[in-house]
Design a protein around this motif. Structure first.
Motif, PDB file in Angstrom:
ATOM      1  N   TYR A 128       0.823  -1.206   0.000  1.00 37.02           N
ATOM      2  CA  TYR A 128       0.000   0.000   0.000  1.00 37.02           C
ATOM      3  C   TYR A 128       0.863   1.265   0.000  1.00 37.02           C
ATOM      4  CZ  TYR A 128      -3.573   3.390   1.198  1.00 37.02           C
ATOM      5  OH  TYR A 128      -4.401   4.468   1.186  1.00 37.02           O
ATOM      6  N   GLU A 129       1.977   1.248   0.719  1.00 38.72           N
ATOM      7  CA  GLU A 129       2.862   2.414   0.755  1.00 38.72           C
ATOM      8  C   GLU A 129       3.420   2.702  -0.634  1.00 38.72           C
ATOM      9  OE1 GLU A 129       3.329  -0.275   2.832  1.00 38.72           O
ATOM     10  OE2 GLU A 129       2.364   0.596   4.590  1.00 38.72           O
ATOM     11  N   ASP A 130       3.754   1.661  -1.372  1.00 38.89           N
ATOM     12  CA  ASP A 130       4.256   1.845  -2.730  1.00 38.89           C
ATOM     13  C   ASP A 130       3.158   2.402  -3.635  1.00 38.89           C
ATOM     14  OD1 ASP A 130       6.709   0.855  -1.953  1.00 38.89           O
ATOM     15  OD2 ASP A 130       6.267  -1.179  -2.631  1.00 38.89           O
ATOM     16  N   TYR A 131       1.946   1.926  -3.461  1.00 41.36           N
ATOM     17  CA  TYR A 131       0.812   2.437  -4.227  1.00 41.36           C
ATOM     18  C   TYR A 131       0.619   3.935  -3.966  1.00 41.36           C
ATOM     19  CZ  TYR A 131      -4.035   3.407  -5.456  1.00 41.36           C
ATOM     20  OH  TYR A 131      -5.170   3.972  -5.965  1.00 41.36           O
ATOM     21  N   GLN A 132       0.677   4.324  -2.707  1.00 41.46           N
ATOM     22  CA  GLN A 132       0.518   5.739  -2.358  1.00 41.46           C
ATOM     23  C   GLN A 132       1.616   6.579  -3.007  1.00 41.46           C
ATOM     24  OE1 GLN A 132       0.384   5.283   1.958  1.00 41.46           O
ATOM     25  NE2 GLN A 132      -1.706   6.113   1.911  1.00 41.46           N
ATOM     26  N   ARG A 133       2.838   6.090  -2.955  1.00 37.87           N
ATOM     27  CA  ARG A 133       3.965   6.813  -3.551  1.00 37.87           C
ATOM     28  C   ARG A 133       3.751   6.971  -5.053  1.00 37.87           C
ATOM     29  NH1 ARG A 133       7.988   4.727  -6.111  1.00 37.87           N
ATOM     30  NH2 ARG A 133       7.619   2.661  -5.257  1.00 37.87           N
ATOM     31  N   MET A 154       0.897   6.985  -6.665  1.00 31.60           N
ATOM     32  CA  MET A 154      -0.221   7.894  -6.921  1.00 31.60           C
ATOM     33  C   MET A 154       0.211   9.349  -6.748  1.00 31.60           C
ATOM     34  SD  MET A 154      -2.542   6.040  -8.054  1.00 31.60           S
ATOM     35  CE  MET A 154      -3.806   7.273  -8.175  1.00 31.60           C
ATOM     36  N   ARG A 155       1.044   9.626  -5.763  1.00 33.13           N
ATOM     37  CA  ARG A 155       1.552  10.991  -5.587  1.00 33.13           C
ATOM     38  C   ARG A 155       2.392  11.388  -6.797  1.00 33.13           C
ATOM     39  NH1 ARG A 155       2.393   9.223  -0.326  1.00 33.13           N
ATOM     40  NH2 ARG A 155       4.585   8.851  -0.746  1.00 33.13           N
TER      41      ARG A 155
END
Length: 71
Positions: free
Chosen positions: A20-25, A27-28
Protein backbone atom coordinates in the motif's frame (compact mmCIF):
# COMPACT_ATOMS: atom_id res chain seq x y z
CA UNK A 1 5.41 -7.78 1.70
CA UNK A 2 7.96 -5.51 0.03
CA UNK A 3 8.32 -7.21 -3.33
CA UNK A 4 5.61 -6.89 -6.00
CA UNK A 5 3.63 -10.06 -6.75
CA UNK A 6 3.00 -10.68 -10.45
CA UNK A 7 -0.23 -12.45 -11.41
CA UNK A 8 -0.40 -13.98 -14.87
CA UNK A 9 -3.19 -15.22 -17.10
CA UNK A 10 -2.34 -17.70 -19.84
CA UNK A 11 1.33 -17.05 -19.14
CA UNK A 12 1.07 -13.29 -19.66
CA UNK A 13 1.39 -10.67 -16.90
CA UNK A 14 -2.04 -9.30 -15.97
CA UNK A 15 -1.91 -7.82 -12.47
CA UNK A 16 0.68 -6.73 -9.93
CA UNK A 17 0.06 -6.65 -6.19
CA UNK A 18 2.15 -4.04 -4.40
CA UNK A 19 2.46 -2.77 -0.87
CA UNK A 20 0.00 0.00 0.00
CA UNK A 21 2.86 2.41 0.76
CA UNK A 22 4.26 1.84 -2.73
CA UNK A 23 0.81 2.44 -4.23
CA UNK A 24 0.52 5.74 -2.36
CA UNK A 25 3.96 6.81 -3.55
CA UNK A 26 3.05 6.00 -7.16
CA UNK A 27 -0.22 7.89 -6.92
CA UNK A 28 1.55 10.99 -5.59
CA UNK A 29 4.06 10.73 -8.40
CA UNK A 30 1.29 10.42 -11.00
CA UNK A 31 0.01 13.88 -10.09
CA UNK A 32 3.40 15.55 -10.42
CA UNK A 33 3.67 17.84 -13.43
CA UNK A 34 6.84 19.17 -14.98
CA UNK A 35 6.89 21.88 -17.62
CA UNK A 36 8.77 21.01 -20.79
CA UNK A 37 10.09 24.57 -20.80
CA UNK A 38 12.01 23.69 -17.62
CA UNK A 39 13.92 20.84 -19.29
CA UNK A 40 17.62 21.40 -19.82
CA UNK A 41 19.35 20.68 -23.12
CA UNK A 42 20.85 17.59 -21.46
CA UNK A 43 17.36 16.40 -20.44
CA UNK A 44 16.07 16.82 -23.99
CA UNK A 45 19.11 15.03 -25.45
CA UNK A 46 18.59 12.12 -23.01
CA UNK A 47 14.92 11.84 -24.00
CA UNK A 48 15.76 11.94 -27.70
CA UNK A 49 18.42 9.24 -27.25
CA UNK A 50 16.21 6.96 -25.15
CA UNK A 51 14.91 3.65 -26.47
CA UNK A 52 12.00 1.53 -25.34
CA UNK A 53 12.66 -1.95 -23.97
CA UNK A 54 12.14 -4.54 -26.74
CA UNK A 55 9.35 -6.25 -24.77
CA UNK A 56 7.26 -3.07 -24.90
CA UNK A 57 7.01 -2.68 -28.69
CA UNK A 58 3.26 -3.23 -28.50
CA UNK A 59 2.94 0.21 -26.87
CA UNK A 60 4.07 1.88 -30.11
CA UNK A 61 1.13 0.24 -31.86
CA UNK A 62 -1.23 1.70 -29.25
CA UNK A 63 0.16 5.20 -29.85
CA UNK A 64 -0.24 4.81 -33.60
CA UNK A 65 -3.80 3.51 -33.20
CA UNK A 66 -4.72 6.40 -30.90
CA UNK A 67 -3.23 8.93 -33.30
CA UNK A 68 -5.24 7.57 -36.24
CA UNK A 69 -8.40 7.46 -34.15
CA UNK A 70 -8.03 11.17 -33.38
CA UNK A 71 -7.62 12.13 -37.07
Amino acid sequence: MREPVLITKNGRPRTVLIAYEDYQRLMRREHRVELTAELTDADIAAIEASEMDPGLDHLDAELTADKHAAD
